[in-house]
Design a protein around this motif. Structure first.
Motif, short mmCIF file in Angstrom:
data_model
loop_
_atom_site.label_atom_id
_atom_site.label_comp_id
_atom_site.label_asym_id
_atom_site.label_seq_id
_atom_site.Cartn_x
_atom_site.Cartn_y
_atom_site.Cartn_z
N ASP A 5 -0.34 -5.69 2.20
CA ASP A 5 -1.62 -5.90 1.53
C ASP A 5 -2.41 -6.87 2.41
O ASP A 5 -2.03 -7.13 3.54
N ALA A 6 -3.50 -7.42 1.88
CA ALA A 6 -4.36 -8.28 2.70
C ALA A 6 -3.68 -9.59 3.09
O ALA A 6 -4.11 -10.25 4.03
N LYS A 7 -2.66 -9.98 2.38
CA LYS A 7 -2.03 -11.28 2.62
C LYS A 7 -0.59 -11.19 3.12
O LYS A 7 0.02 -12.20 3.42
N GLN A 8 -0.04 -9.98 3.21
CA GLN A 8 1.37 -9.85 3.57
C GLN A 8 1.59 -8.67 4.51
O GLN A 8 0.90 -7.65 4.40
N ALA A 9 2.55 -8.84 5.43
CA ALA A 9 2.87 -7.77 6.38
C ALA A 9 4.37 -7.76 6.66
O ALA A 9 5.08 -8.73 6.37
#
Length: 195
Positions: A126-130
């Motif tokens: 998501d926008a905060k996790q990879a």
């Protein structure tokens, strides 16, 4: 009857649980038995197929695909296989006749490739996790071990989850029983818009 089956099972398990000896493709395989006395007969087999047979009264016989690839020490029964290939993997059995004594030896060999330099990719959750994914090519993926490290912390897995606040450099080490390779990745490359 049940006791006999248990005893036979444990004997077979002890034989089959023998350690595997690893060699790199292209290396020489050396199989060194411990024997006392001078052999009268030496018989090496690979997976039940003859490799070399020698008797003191006869010429040595070498069988395909080992022609011009083996060296047999007739005094010690040591066998050297030159330029190992993946097809040389498997069980090697030695039977030696020394006077009236006939010992049997088994060697479990696996010929493997060198670990190639790993590739690290970033998959956004998501926008905060990879997730960082460490991968490499291998003919023996079941022997590979993956280890991530950063700032003294370690994790053993091919994938590693990171967050957008993180800008550490992560190293992935991939190893097999004989070789290893590493690659590094800067976490900020996963989140270019956040910078």
């Amino acid at each position: 009857m049940g006791y006999l089956h248990v005893v036979v099972y444990f004997i077979l398990a002890a034989v089959s649980a023998q350690d595997v000896k690893y060699y790199l493709e292209g290396q020489d395989i050396r199989l060194v038995p411990y024997i006392v006395g001078k052999p009268n007969v030496i018989v090496w087999t690979h997976g039940g197929d003859d490799v070399v047979i020698w008797e003191w009264s006869m010429e040595q016989r070498v069988f395909p695909p080992y022609d011009n690839r083996i060296i047999l020490d007739r005094a010690s029964a040591e066998l050297t296989i030159k330029n190992a290939t993946y097809e040389d993997s498997g069980d090697y059995d030695l039977e030696v006749l020394i006077n009236k004594w006939m010992p049997h030896f088994r060697y479990r060999i696996e010929v493997i490739d060198k670990v190639s330099k790993p590739n690290i990719s970033c998959e956004m959750s998501d926008a905060k996790q990879a997730t960082l994914v460490c991968s490499t090519e291998s003919k023996h993926p079941h022997l590979l071990e993956f280890k991530w490290s950063s700032r003294g912390n370690e994790q053993t897995a091919p994938n590693l989850t990171i967050t957008v606040e993180n800008d550490d450099v992560y190293c992935c080490e991939v190893s097999n029983p004989l070789t290893n390779e590493t690659a590094s990745f800067n976490a900020k490359d996963c989140f270019p818009d956040e910078r």
